[in-house]
Design an enzyme around this catalytic site. Structure first.
Site, PDB file in Angstrom:
ATOM      1  N   THR A 121      -1.935  -5.451 -47.088  1.00 19.95           N
ATOM      2  CA  THR A 121      -3.321  -4.364 -46.898  1.00 19.95           C
ATOM      3  C   THR A 121      -3.426  -4.285 -45.703  1.00 19.95           C
ATOM      4  O   THR A 121      -3.052  -4.414 -44.767  1.00 19.95           O
ATOM      5  CB  THR A 121      -4.177  -5.828 -47.607  1.00 19.95           C
ATOM      6  OG1 THR A 121      -5.527  -4.336 -47.549  1.00 19.95           O
ATOM      7  CG2 THR A 121      -4.867  -6.634 -47.191  1.00 19.95           C
TER       8      THR A 121
ATOM      9  N   GLU B 246      -6.814  -4.301 -44.210  1.00 21.37           N
ATOM     10  CA  GLU B 246      -7.152  -5.249 -44.384  1.00 21.37           C
ATOM     11  C   GLU B 246      -7.120  -6.274 -43.072  1.00 21.37           C
ATOM     12  O   GLU B 246      -7.820  -6.906 -42.516  1.00 21.37           O
ATOM     13  CB  GLU B 246      -8.394  -5.807 -45.572  1.00 21.37           C
ATOM     14  CG  GLU B 246      -8.490  -4.972 -46.449  1.00 21.37           C
ATOM     15  CD  GLU B 246     -10.483  -5.126 -46.904  1.00 21.37           C
ATOM     16  OE1 GLU B 246     -10.897  -7.132 -47.222  1.00 21.37           O
ATOM     17  OE2 GLU B 246     -10.329  -4.746 -47.974  1.00 21.37           O
TER      18      GLU B 246
ATOM     19  N   TYR C 101     -10.459 -13.201 -47.466  1.00 20.22           N
ATOM     20  CA  TYR C 101      -9.252 -12.281 -48.275  1.00 20.22           C
ATOM     21  C   TYR C 101      -8.511 -11.872 -46.915  1.00 20.22           C
ATOM     22  O   TYR C 101      -7.043 -12.232 -46.617  1.00 20.22           O
ATOM     23  CB  TYR C 101      -9.989 -10.939 -49.168  1.00 20.22           C
ATOM     24  CG  TYR C 101      -8.917 -10.354 -49.648  1.00 20.22           C
ATOM     25  CD1 TYR C 101      -7.882 -10.859 -50.263  1.00 20.22           C
ATOM     26  CD2 TYR C 101      -8.597  -8.687 -49.181  1.00 20.22           C
ATOM     27  CE1 TYR C 101      -6.882  -9.656 -50.497  1.00 20.22           C
ATOM     28  CE2 TYR C 101      -8.040  -7.944 -49.405  1.00 20.22           C
ATOM     29  CZ  TYR C 101      -6.936  -7.924 -50.391  1.00 20.22           C
ATOM     30  OH  TYR C 101      -6.140  -7.273 -50.559  1.00 20.22           O
TER      31      TYR C 101
HETATM   32  P1  NAD Z   1      -5.513  -7.719 -59.281  1.00 21.47           P
HETATM   33  O1  NAD Z   1      -6.535  -8.325 -59.070  1.00 21.47           O
HETATM   34  O2  NAD Z   1      -6.032  -6.649 -60.434  1.00 21.47           O
HETATM   35  O3  NAD Z   1      -3.907  -8.670 -59.728  1.00 21.47           O
HETATM   36  C1  NAD Z   1      -3.539  -9.461 -59.276  1.00 21.47           C
HETATM   37  C2  NAD Z   1      -2.717  -9.946 -60.303  1.00 21.47           C
HETATM   38  O4  NAD Z   1      -2.246 -11.622 -59.222  1.00 21.47           O
HETATM   39  C3  NAD Z   1      -3.866 -10.452 -60.931  1.00 21.47           C
HETATM   40  O5  NAD Z   1      -2.361 -10.288 -62.253  1.00 21.47           O
HETATM   41  C4  NAD Z   1      -3.237 -12.186 -61.027  1.00 21.47           C
HETATM   42  O6  NAD Z   1      -3.050 -12.563 -62.611  1.00 21.47           O
HETATM   43  C5  NAD Z   1      -2.035 -12.547 -60.685  1.00 21.47           C
HETATM   44  N1  NAD Z   1      -2.326 -13.539 -59.606  1.00 21.47           N
HETATM   45  C6  NAD Z   1      -3.112 -14.187 -59.431  1.00 21.47           C
HETATM   46  N2  NAD Z   1      -2.612 -15.265 -58.711  1.00 21.47           N
HETATM   47  C7  NAD Z   1      -1.104 -15.921 -59.078  1.00 21.47           C
HETATM   48  C8  NAD Z   1      -1.006 -17.135 -59.165  1.00 21.47           C
HETATM   49  N3  NAD Z   1      -1.229 -17.874 -58.518  1.00 21.47           N
HETATM   50  N4  NAD Z   1       0.000 -16.462 -59.750  1.00 21.47           N
HETATM   51  C9  NAD Z   1       0.660 -15.817 -60.228  1.00 21.47           C
HETATM   52  N5  NAD Z   1      -0.087 -14.517 -59.775  1.00 21.47           N
HETATM   53  C10 NAD Z   1      -1.096 -14.356 -59.973  1.00 21.47           C
HETATM   54  O7  NAD Z   1      -4.724  -7.001 -57.969  1.00 21.47           O
HETATM   55  P2  NAD Z   1      -4.725  -5.276 -57.012  1.00 21.47           P
HETATM   56  O8  NAD Z   1      -5.605  -4.527 -56.688  1.00 21.47           O
HETATM   57  O9  NAD Z   1      -3.442  -5.056 -58.151  1.00 21.47           O
HETATM   58  O10 NAD Z   1      -4.051  -5.590 -55.582  1.00 21.47           O
HETATM   59  C11 NAD Z   1      -2.829  -6.407 -55.734  1.00 21.47           C
HETATM   60  C12 NAD Z   1      -1.665  -6.912 -54.327  1.00 21.47           C
HETATM   61  O11 NAD Z   1      -2.071  -5.348 -53.636  1.00 21.47           O
HETATM   62  C13 NAD Z   1      -2.390  -8.017 -53.969  1.00 21.47           C
HETATM   63  O12 NAD Z   1      -1.161  -8.804 -52.961  1.00 21.47           O
HETATM   64  C14 NAD Z   1      -3.626  -7.331 -53.157  1.00 21.47           C
HETATM   65  O13 NAD Z   1      -3.561  -7.504 -51.871  1.00 21.47           O
HETATM   66  C15 NAD Z   1      -2.933  -5.974 -52.741  1.00 21.47           C
HETATM   67  N6  NAD Z   1      -3.289  -4.480 -52.356  1.00 21.47           N
HETATM   68  C16 NAD Z   1      -4.234  -4.289 -53.178  1.00 21.47           C
HETATM   69  C17 NAD Z   1      -4.970  -3.520 -52.655  1.00 21.47           C
HETATM   70  C18 NAD Z   1      -6.505  -2.161 -53.614  1.00 21.47           C
HETATM   71  O14 NAD Z   1      -6.720  -1.563 -52.933  1.00 21.47           O
HETATM   72  N7  NAD Z   1      -6.606  -2.963 -54.853  1.00 21.47           N
HETATM   73  C19 NAD Z   1      -4.795  -2.220 -51.666  1.00 21.47           C
HETATM   74  C20 NAD Z   1      -3.271  -2.925 -51.013  1.00 21.47           C
HETATM   75  C21 NAD Z   1      -3.006  -4.133 -51.045  1.00 21.47           C
HETATM   76  O1  DAU Z   2      -8.202  -1.606 -48.475  1.00 18.81           O
HETATM   77  C1  DAU Z   2      -7.483  -2.028 -49.428  1.00 18.81           C
HETATM   78  C2  DAU Z   2      -7.865  -3.219 -50.398  1.00 18.81           C
HETATM   79  O2  DAU Z   2      -8.787  -2.458 -50.717  1.00 18.81           O
HETATM   80  C3  DAU Z   2      -7.466  -4.056 -50.960  1.00 18.81           C
HETATM   81  O3  DAU Z   2      -7.100  -5.257 -50.153  1.00 18.81           O
HETATM   82  C4  DAU Z   2      -8.215  -5.427 -51.886  1.00 18.81           C
HETATM   83  O4  DAU Z   2      -8.216  -5.576 -52.155  1.00 18.81           O
HETATM   84  C5  DAU Z   2      -9.080  -3.916 -52.555  1.00 18.81           C
HETATM   85  O5  DAU Z   2     -10.283  -4.887 -52.966  1.00 18.81           O
HETATM   86  C6  DAU Z   2     -10.104  -3.031 -51.629  1.00 18.81           C
HETATM   87  O6  DAU Z   2     -10.974  -3.908 -50.494  1.00 18.81           O
HETATM   88  P1  DAU Z   2     -12.345  -3.286 -50.489  1.00 18.81           P
HETATM   89  O7  DAU Z   2     -13.700  -4.483 -49.899  1.00 18.81           O
HETATM   90  O8  DAU Z   2     -12.112  -1.894 -49.565  1.00 18.81           O
HETATM   91  O9  DAU Z   2     -12.812  -2.544 -52.308  1.00 18.81           O
HETATM   92  P2  DAU Z   2     -13.932  -2.881 -53.317  1.00 18.81           P
HETATM   93  O10 DAU Z   2     -13.172  -1.969 -53.912  1.00 18.81           O
HETATM   94  O11 DAU Z   2     -14.143  -4.249 -53.271  1.00 18.81           O
HETATM   95  O12 DAU Z   2     -14.647  -2.071 -52.365  1.00 18.81           O
HETATM   96  C7  DAU Z   2     -14.698   0.008 -51.728  1.00 18.81           C
HETATM   97  C8  DAU Z   2     -16.035  -0.215 -50.657  1.00 18.81           C
HETATM   98  O13 DAU Z   2     -17.291  -0.375 -51.395  1.00 18.81           O
HETATM   99  C9  DAU Z   2     -16.244  -1.539 -49.808  1.00 18.81           C
HETATM  100  O14 DAU Z   2     -16.751  -0.858 -48.925  1.00 18.81           O
HETATM  101  C10 DAU Z   2     -17.575  -2.411 -50.480  1.00 18.81           C
HETATM  102  C11 DAU Z   2     -18.054  -1.270 -51.067  1.00 18.81           C
HETATM  103  N1  DAU Z   2     -19.298  -1.433 -52.419  1.00 18.81           N
HETATM  104  C12 DAU Z   2     -18.039  -2.129 -53.295  1.00 18.81           C
HETATM  105  C13 DAU Z   2     -18.251  -2.664 -54.466  1.00 18.81           C
HETATM  106  C14 DAU Z   2     -18.228  -3.467 -55.682  1.00 18.81           C
HETATM  107  C15 DAU Z   2     -20.014  -1.543 -52.628  1.00 18.81           C
HETATM  108  O15 DAU Z   2     -20.820  -0.875 -51.679  1.00 18.81           O
HETATM  109  N2  DAU Z   2     -20.686  -1.771 -53.957  1.00 18.81           N
HETATM  110  C16 DAU Z   2     -20.210  -2.997 -55.057  1.00 18.81           C
HETATM  111  O16 DAU Z   2     -20.588  -2.776 -55.753  1.00 18.81           O
END
Ligand code: NAD
Ligand code: DAU
Length: 378
Positions: free
Chosen positions: A144, A146, A170
């Site tokens: 990520t 982050e 995280y």
């Molecule tokens: P998500 O929480 O939707 O999915 C995570 C998945 O991992 C779930 O299906 C969960 O059951 C599985 N999991 C959790 N613990 C586990 C374990 N111990 N063994 C096997 N499976 C397990 O998350 P996401 O948003 O799809 O993120 C996926 C990856 O991408 C993560 O590594 C996250 O850090 C990264 N990422 C997410 C974003 C974003 O915006 N969502 C951005 C950049 C990177």
């Molecule tokens: O930047 C990549 C990351 O983006 C991933 O690594 C993480 O897994 C993913 O969850 C996401 O993290 P953020 O913290 O940026 O996403 P989130 O959707 O939780 O929040 C987006 C922004 O909105 C953040 O600045 C917090 C704010 N927020 C979030 C929630 C849930 C609010 O203001 N209100 C809310 O209720």
């Protein structure tokens, strides 16, 4: 760096961890759409965020398999990899929600750091330490933006050589996993690549995250919580573009390298929430079907969705701004996002409107308990 032990395999047989989560499931659909005969094991523990139904439809592919398992379970990982002669791991599995990491960091250490290390050990033992010596393989780690910390308004966007400065439990746990991946490449010659992506949005996004939370709350005429002043900035990328970027790295990405993936699409939180509100109001105004289907939705009740916005206590340690400099992946792999933001956000909102059964079944008891913990009981 050690010498390259093996090239990326031409015929890819994948094990995808975290395959039932938001991005992992989108990736499985994307990959099998483009490789219908391909081998793919979807490996997921099915935690609260993992949903088996996210993979519905993939059973029709002849070499698709689902394994319910933890990445901390070395024996199950090893037998799964052996059973299908897997030569590529795409590692999404993680605890992914920043707010949850603030309430309960332990699970993040266990899965994101210890779990990733278990996976690396298994990969090393099978692909490097077997009786026949190193075999062609690739370990792709999903990380990520982050891990780079936070930016000021005028700072240049994150590059691959930006120093790590994770601020939340995280982000720190993801940084720890990135360092382990790097160390396994540098020390043992495991063929690894890493991608650091910005915020994704799109179908199957769990409604604890900002965009799906806002959509679902509008449908329930519930408050739209904005942390702090709402001026925090994120760089949003449509999830399918993230999947395309990963596929490009699996194709031509260089061993040991990290690639930033981003949308070049920075939005303040309050602006994105207002945009979603306006789009929801316009969709309801344009088609009576939505008011019939969602009579409790703010626009069905004759309100503007924006009236639901409520400023709430800020997230502790809240990062102010993220932005990705994606020059490297563009230059080396000719990758650029294909879905523009107006198209992607419209597609996403419609997906949630058309799939109430999906978000209703993920909003179970444990999810409601989380809402009470984070936003207070209503
Ligand atoms: P998500 O929480 O939707 O999915 C995570 C998945 O991992 C779930 O299906 C969960 O059951 C599985 N999991 C959790 N613990 C586990 C374990 N111990 N063994 C096997 N499976 C397990 O998350 P996401 O948003 O799809 O993120 C996926 C990856 O991408 C993560 O590594 C996250 O850090 C990264 N990422 C997410 C974003 C974003 O915006 N969502 C951005 C950049 C990177
Ligand atoms: O930047 C990549 C990351 O983006 C991933 O690594 C993480 O897994 C993913 O969850 C996401 O993290 P953020 O913290 O940026 O996403 P989130 O959707 O939780 O929040 C987006 C922004 O909105 C953040 O600045 C917090 C704010 N927020 C979030 C929630 C849930 C609010 O203001 N209100 C809310 O209720």
């Amino acid at each position: 760096m050690t010498a390259t032990s093996s090239a990326s395999p031409a015929e890819k047989r994948l094990l995808v961890t975290g395959a039932a989560g938001f991005i992992g499931s989108n990736f499985c659909h994307y990959w099998l759409k483009n490789h219908p005969q391909g081998t793919l094991i979807a490996y997921d523990v099915l935690s609260y965020a993992g949903n088996r139904h996210n993979l519905d439809g993939l059973e029709t592919h002849p070499d698709f398999h689902f394994v319910q398992g933890d990445i901390n379970d070395a024996a199950l990982l090893e037998s799964s990899l052996r059973a299908h002669d897997i030569n590529v791991i795409v590692h999404f599995a993680a605890e992914s929600h920043v707010d949850r990491s603030i309430h309960d960091p332990d699970a993040f250490i266990q899965t994101n750091i210890v779990g990733t290390h278990t996976l690396l050990k298994v990969a090393k033992s099978l692909w490097l330490d077997g009786p026949e010596g190193p075999v062609p393989h690739r370990f792709h780690h999903i990380s990520t933006d982050e891990v780079y910390g936070t930016l000021g308004p005028q700072d240049p966007a994150f590059r691959e050589d930006t120093p790590y400065a994770p601020n939340s439990p995280y982000a720190a746990s993801k940084a720890g996993s990135d360092h382990l991946v790097r160390a396994y490449q540098h020390t043992y010659g495991l063929n690894t690549t890493t991608s650091n992506c910005s915020n994704n949005y799109g179908p199957y996004h769990f409604p604890e995250k900002l965009i799906p939370l806002i959509i679902v709350n509008i449908l329930h005429n519930k408050a739209l919580p904005i942390y702090g002043d709402g001026q925090q900035i994120r760089d949003w990328l449509y999830v399918e573009d993230h999947c395309r970027g990963i596929a490009a790295i699996l194709g031509e990405g260089r061993e040991g390298e990290s690639y930033n993936i981003g949308g070049c699409n920075e939005w303040a939180n309050i602006d994105i929430v207002q945009l979603v509100c306006r789009k929801m109001d316009a969709l309801f105004a344009g088609n009576p079907r939505w008011a019939e289907q969602y009579p409790q939705a703010a626009p069905a009740l004759g309100h503007r969705s924006e009236e639901l916005i409520q400023y709430v206590r800020d997230r502790p340690g809240h990062d102010r701004r993220y932005a990705i400099d994606a020059e490297k992946i563009t230059r080396e792999l000719a990758f650029a996002p294909a879905v523009d933001f107006p198209t992607g956000i419209q597609r996403t909102i419609l997906w949630y409107l058309e799939h109430p059964q999906w978000w209703q079944q993920v909003m179970d008891g444990s999810y409601r308990h989380w809402l009470d913990t984070q936003y207070g009981a209503e």
